[in-house]
Design a protein around this motif. Structure first.
Motif, short mmCIF file in Angstrom:
data_model
loop_
_atom_site.label_atom_id
_atom_site.label_comp_id
_atom_site.label_asym_id
_atom_site.label_seq_id
_atom_site.Cartn_x
_atom_site.Cartn_y
_atom_site.Cartn_z
N THR A 172 -34.02 83.22 -18.76
CA THR A 172 -34.37 81.99 -18.05
C THR A 172 -35.25 82.29 -16.85
OG1 THR A 172 -32.28 81.02 -18.75
CG2 THR A 172 -33.41 79.93 -16.95
N SER A 184 -38.75 83.14 -18.04
CA SER A 184 -39.42 81.92 -18.52
C SER A 184 -39.92 81.08 -17.35
CB SER A 184 -38.45 81.12 -19.38
OG SER A 184 -39.04 79.91 -19.79
N LYS A 185 -39.08 80.91 -16.33
CA LYS A 185 -39.48 80.13 -15.14
C LYS A 185 -40.67 80.76 -14.45
CE LYS A 185 -35.06 78.06 -13.88
NZ LYS A 185 -33.99 78.04 -12.89
N LYS A 211 -43.85 80.18 -16.49
CA LYS A 211 -44.27 78.77 -16.41
C LYS A 211 -44.89 78.46 -15.05
CE LYS A 211 -41.12 77.01 -19.87
NZ LYS A 211 -39.89 76.26 -20.14
N GLN A 212 -44.31 79.01 -13.97
CA GLN A 212 -44.88 78.82 -12.64
C GLN A 212 -46.28 79.37 -12.56
OE1 GLN A 212 -42.09 80.73 -10.02
NE2 GLN A 212 -40.91 78.87 -9.69
N SER A 255 -48.38 79.87 -15.06
CA SER A 255 -49.31 79.17 -15.94
C SER A 255 -49.68 77.80 -15.38
CB SER A 255 -48.74 79.03 -17.36
OG SER A 255 -47.63 78.17 -17.36
N THR A 256 -48.80 77.17 -14.62
CA THR A 256 -49.13 75.85 -14.04
C THR A 256 -49.96 75.99 -12.77
OG1 THR A 256 -47.02 75.75 -12.85
CG2 THR A 256 -47.13 74.70 -15.02
#
Length: 104
Positions: free
Chosen positions: A91, A94-95, A98-99, A101-102
């Protein structure tokens, strides 16, 4: 138990009991073993007990070498430890991805 070549380290009954927990898939988080002979394990790993406790709480902080040393002293396949760490940190990884990539 792990099949380490040239393992001349005699595994104590206490440490063997921890290995059995990993092999039986009873360890869900690395911190599950925090109360099991922490002084002995931290000494064998070559880190102080406070640092060992931090790494158990944040297993991504274990170095590969420390994971291999832990597996060696427990007489355990290192993949069993890595499996626990991977599940526990999935997890978090993954976080972080994602951080990134955004924000890119």
């Amino acid at each position: 138990m792990g099949n380490w070549k040239n393992n001349d380290f005699e595994i104590s009954t206490e440490l063997a009991s921890i290995a059995l927990l990993f092999e039986a898939k009873k360890v869900k988080r690395m911190y599950d073993i925090a109360g099991l002979f922490p002084t002995k394990i931290s000494r064998l790993l070559g880190i102080n007990s406070d640092r060992y406790s931090v790494k158990l709480s944040n297993p991504e902080k274990f170095s590969v070498f420390e994971i291999l040393k832990l597996a060696y002293i427990l007489g355990l396949d290192p993949n069993l430890i890595l499996d626990v760490i991977q599940i526990e940190t999935e997890t978090l990884v993954s976080k972080k991805i994602k951080q990134k990539s955004t924000s890119a």
